[in-house]
Write an enzyme that holds these catalytic residues in place. Structure first.
Site, PDB file in Angstrom:
ATOM      1  CG  ASP A 148      -1.736   1.206   1.401  1.00 19.63           C
ATOM      2  OD1 ASP A 148      -2.294   1.677   0.401  1.00 19.63           O
ATOM      3  OD2 ASP A 148      -1.825   1.714   2.529  1.00 19.63           O
ATOM      4  CG  ASP A 169      -1.346   7.674   0.938  1.00 20.01           C
ATOM      5  OD1 ASP A 169      -0.355   8.398   0.768  1.00 20.01           O
ATOM      6  OD2 ASP A 169      -2.271   7.584   0.119  1.00 20.01           O
ATOM      7  CD  GLU A 215      -3.927   8.782   4.256  1.00 18.24           C
ATOM      8  OE1 GLU A 215      -4.253   9.955   3.995  1.00 18.24           O
ATOM      9  OE2 GLU A 215      -4.323   7.815   3.577  1.00 18.24           O
ATOM     10  CE  LYS A 234     -12.384  11.328  -8.276  1.00 18.88           C
ATOM     11  NZ  LYS A 234     -11.009  10.773  -8.302  1.00 18.88           N
ATOM     12  NE  ARG A 289      -9.816   9.019   2.545  1.00 17.10           N
ATOM     13  CZ  ARG A 289      -8.555   8.681   2.326  1.00 17.10           C
ATOM     14  NH1 ARG A 289      -7.656   9.638   2.066  1.00 17.10           N
ATOM     15  NH2 ARG A 289      -8.179   7.419   2.345  1.00 17.10           N
ATOM     16  CG  HIS A 345      -8.931  14.417  -5.995  1.00 11.99           C
ATOM     17  ND1 HIS A 345      -8.283  13.582  -6.873  1.00 11.99           N
ATOM     18  CD2 HIS A 345      -8.697  13.915  -4.749  1.00 11.99           C
ATOM     19  CE1 HIS A 345      -7.699  12.609  -6.207  1.00 11.99           C
ATOM     20  NE2 HIS A 345      -7.928  12.783  -4.920  1.00 11.99           N
ATOM     21  CB  SER A 371      -3.612   7.911  -3.083  1.00  8.30           C
ATOM     22  OG  SER A 371      -3.851   7.971  -1.703  1.00  8.30           O
ATOM     23  CD  GLU A 390      -0.833   6.206 -12.752  1.00  8.73           C
ATOM     24  OE1 GLU A 390       0.190   5.863 -13.389  1.00  8.73           O
ATOM     25  OE2 GLU A 390      -1.989   6.120 -13.213  1.00  8.73           O
ATOM     26  CG  ASP A 445      -1.572   2.074   6.755  1.00  6.97           C
ATOM     27  OD1 ASP A 445      -2.024   1.813   5.622  1.00  6.97           O
ATOM     28  OD2 ASP A 445      -1.855   3.115   7.368  1.00  6.97           O
TER      29      ASP A 445
END
Length: 267
Positions: free
Chosen positions: A7, A9, A16, A52, A54, A84, A126, A128, A184
């Protein structure tokens, strides 16, 4: 050949809290939007996959009225896309500044995997451009070039849906039995598990305390010299101390194949 899939972030770096959150708030200020997310509020937003998506949670009738936004869904979608894009520009600038350090062990173990001929990939919700900026920052240009990147809106459903991992396995020709994912968050772990992949979890500052039942290994970090890993749950008895090494991941794949029902089958 095995594959190691990260992953982005919270796994490659603690982006984050120190990257995405300030980038969102800077963008909100630029567009004159009547919102600033606190660290606690953003932690709640992280339960929603994708930037987007969120922001879309803000679009209550009250917020739309207060911000002077149109009520038409198509026009609102255009606003979200514009916000965004700008947020991504701000975020990549933060990453390029070098102010956010990599998490311990991620580059070390990626170098070990590359040297051993493993495939490398990143799978993230997230954008690219954001993901590639982090990969290049953390891994350096040469190693970053070894990574396949799967990110953003390339799948219809974001984590905890398994779509992004299913796509990564399909596009790269990986065998699911030979893939180790590093995540995570609980949402990320569930996505990997639902795709049939082994998942190592290294909780980030936002995800400490989440339920990681089902992880093949739970550690504070992958570890580096001077910052050793703390083992939080080790159902396959890998004993990854003082740091998680590629040999531990090889053993994990072997042991998992011998116990397809998972760690709970162990006496």
């Amino acid at each position: 050949m095995p594959a190691l899939v990260f992953d982005c972030d919270g796994v490659l770096a603690d982006t984050e809290r120190y990257g995405h959150l300030p980038a969102f708030n800077a963008m909100f200020e630029e567009f004159g939007l009547p919102v600033r997310w606190s660290e606690a509020e953003y932690g709640e937003k992280l339960l929603v996959g994708g930037g987007k998506e969120r922001m879309a949670t803000m679009l209550t009738p009250e917020f739309i009225a207060a911000a002077g936004l149109p009520s038409d869904r198509g026009e609102l979608a255009e606003h979200l896309a514009r916000w965004h894009r700008r947020k991504t520009e701000i975020y990549t600038g933060i990453i390029a500044s070098g102010s956010i350090p990599p998490r311990p062990g991620v580059r070390r173990i990626a170098e070990e995997a590359a040297a051993a001929g493993w495939s490398l990939a990143v799978a993230s919700t997230s954008a690219e451009a954001s993901v590639r900026s982090v990969v290049e920052h953390v891994m350096g240009d040469a190693l970053a070039g070894r990574f396949a990147v799967f990110a953003g809106d390339v799948v219809p459903h974001k984590k905890p849906a398994p779509d992004i991992y299913i796509l990564a396995v399909s596009e790269t020709g990986m065998s699911p039995d030979a893939v180790v994912v590093v995540e995570d968050s609980r949402n990320g772990m569930l996505a990997a598990l639902d795709a049939g992949l082994a998942c190592v979890v290294t909780p980030s500052s936002y995800t400490v305390g989440e339920d990681f039942t089902g992880a093949a290994l739970l550690v504070s970090s992958l570890g580096d010299p001077g910052e050793t890993t703390q083992v939080l749950d080790d159902p396959f008895e890998l004993d990854p101390t003082p740091v998680v090494r590629l040999d531990h991941l090889r053993t994990l794949l072997t042991e998992r194949a011998l116990r397809p029902a998972g760690p709970s089958s162990k006496e």
